[in-house]
Design an enzyme around this catalytic site. Sequence first.
Site, PDB file in Angstrom:
ATOM      1  N   LYS A   8       0.813  -1.113  -0.153  1.00 48.75           N
ATOM      2  CA  LYS A   8      -0.014   0.153   0.097  1.00 48.75           C
ATOM      3  C   LYS A   8       0.929   1.257  -0.134  1.00 48.75           C
ATOM      4  O   LYS A   8       2.099   1.114   0.504  1.00 48.75           O
ATOM      5  CB  LYS A   8      -1.019   0.093   1.260  1.00 48.75           C
ATOM      6  N   SER A  29      -9.386   1.663   3.047  1.00 47.55           N
ATOM      7  CA  SER A  29      -8.598   2.577   2.379  1.00 47.55           C
ATOM      8  C   SER A  29      -7.447   1.741   1.609  1.00 47.55           C
ATOM      9  O   SER A  29      -7.017   2.290   0.797  1.00 47.55           O
ATOM     10  CB  SER A  29      -7.926   3.638   3.312  1.00 47.55           C
ATOM     11  N   SER A  73      -9.817  -0.772   7.055  1.00 47.94           N
ATOM     12  CA  SER A  73      -9.165  -0.579   5.889  1.00 47.94           C
ATOM     13  C   SER A  73      -8.504  -1.553   5.147  1.00 47.94           C
ATOM     14  O   SER A  73      -7.971  -1.651   3.956  1.00 47.94           O
ATOM     15  CB  SER A  73      -8.000   0.821   5.919  1.00 47.94           C
TER      16      SER A  73
END
Length: 505
Positions: free
Chosen positions: A84, A169, A193
Site C-alpha cells: 500500500k 482505504s 481499511s
Amino acid sequence: MPDGFDFNVEELTITDIQAAFKKGTLTSAQLTEMYIHRIGMYNFELGAVIEVNKDAVEIAEGLDKEYKAGKIRGPLHGVPILLKDNIGTADRMETTAGSWALIGSKPYRDATVAAKLRKAGAVLLGKANLSQWANWRSRAPYGVSTNSWSSRGGYCHCPYNVTTACSGSSSGSGAAPAANLVFAALGSETDGSIVSPAQTNGIVGLKPTIGLTSRAGVVPISRTQDVVGPMARTLSDAVKILDAIVQRDGEDQYDAGYTKRCIGKIPKTYTTYLTKDSKKSTYCVAQQMIALNSTNVNYQRPTFESAINLLKKDGATIKYIDIPTYRNWTTSSFEQTVLHYEFKQDIKNYISGLEFVPTGVKDLTDLIAYNIKDPREQNGYFNQTIWYASEATDGLDSPVYKEALAGDFKFAAGIDEAFNQNKCDAILTLTSAGASTAAAIGGYPIITVPVGVNANKVPFGIAAFGPACSEPGLIKAAYAVERVAGTRKPPTYPFVGGPRNYTAF
C-alpha cells in the site's frame, strides 16, 4: 511477458509458485514480468497499482540466482507482493499516501514490514493505490469523502463490477490480488481499511493485533489503531505472509504499550492453526451485529446462517452471544475523537522522521495549506473537515482525549468479557455488520473470508474477531469458514461494467 513463455498466473498460491520454482518451470523473474504485463493490460480499467518498482525484475533475477545456489529464504522466496502506498521504502519508489504533498519524500530506511518482506525473499513489485491519506481527510457526516480515490492514483475500481468503488482505504491492495495483477499485497487498517476492501474484492484480509506487526515507516493516522496486515486470495497465503512480518520493533515508537501483551502468545508459525479439525472449537456469533436492520446485512444474513450450519456439521460448537458494551459503542463518538487527537501528533512525527520532503511540509498545518494551494488537491472528492477538526485539538494530555480513549478501552473490555465467559475461539459476524470497528478500537485482530456476492455481483465476507493476540483461534475459525462456505472465484475478463477511465499510472 517473457518471450515464448506461457504460464497461467491466475489464482496461484505460494504452494503452486514454490512447486513451479522447484520443477524449473517458472522463475521469479518470469513471474514478476508476467505480473507487470498483467498490470499493463488491466490496470487502466482498475487503477489498482499506483507505481511499479523499476527494479523489480532485477531483484527477482538476484533471488533466482540465490535459489539456484540453494539459498532459499523461505516460502516467500521470489514471490511478488505489492505494498500500500503508505508503507515506506528506501528505494526508487514513492511513498505518498496518494497525495502530491509527499511526492519525492524519502525515508532513511524501509518500513520494518517492507524490510521483513525483503529479508523473507519477497519481490516488492510496486505500490498499491489507496483512498487518499487512508481516507482520513474528510468523512461523512463531517464532509465529502470518496473511498478508493487518491489525487495521485485516481479511482480504484472493483474488478467484479468496475462501476463500483473497491472500498478502502487499502483499495488497490484488495483489487490487485483479486484481479491477479499480483500474488498478494500488504494493506494497513485503522478501522476497516484491510477487511472492507478485502471483502469487496473477494479475497482474505487479515488484520493482526496492533503491535504484532510494526508501524515504523508507515504513514500514520492513529498510534492506538493503526496496523499492517496481509491481503491475499487464500487464508493460507495470508498466514504465511503474516509469519514473515511479525516482529516486536524498537523502531515503532508506539510499540511498547501493545506488543508486550502478546509476549508468550506468538507461535513459531501461525500455519499450525490452518487445521481441518473443528470438533473442539467454539465459535460465538455476535447476534447484535447479525440482527442489524440494514440492506447489506439483510441480504447477506441467509448466507451467514448457511455457513453457521455448515460449521455445526463440521463439528464446531456454536454459541449466540451478546457483547455487553455494544449499545454504548454504537452511539459513541469516542473513536473519532481519539483519531482526531492522535493524527495531528502522529503525522508530524512521521514527517519529521523523513530524510527530506521536497514540498516542505512539516506538519498538519502545512498539509492543510498545501492542499489549498495545489489544484490537484482541490477537488470534489475530499475536503479537509477532518483535518480542521484534528488541527483544532489541544494535545494528548487533554482530558477530552483521555476520556475518549478510556471509552474505547471500556468497549474493548466488553469484547474480552463476552469472549472469555463463553470460552470462544472466535467471534463470527458478517464483515459488513460493524465487525471492523469492534476490532479496531481495542487494537484487536480480525480476519475476513469471502462467502458470497451481493445483487451487484460484488463479493461479501464473514469475519472472525476476538481480543488481543487471539490470532490462533481466529485463523482456525476463518480456515473452517473458507473450507465449508468459501466462494472465492476470480473476476471475469473483460471486467463487468466495461472499461473505465483511469487518471494516472
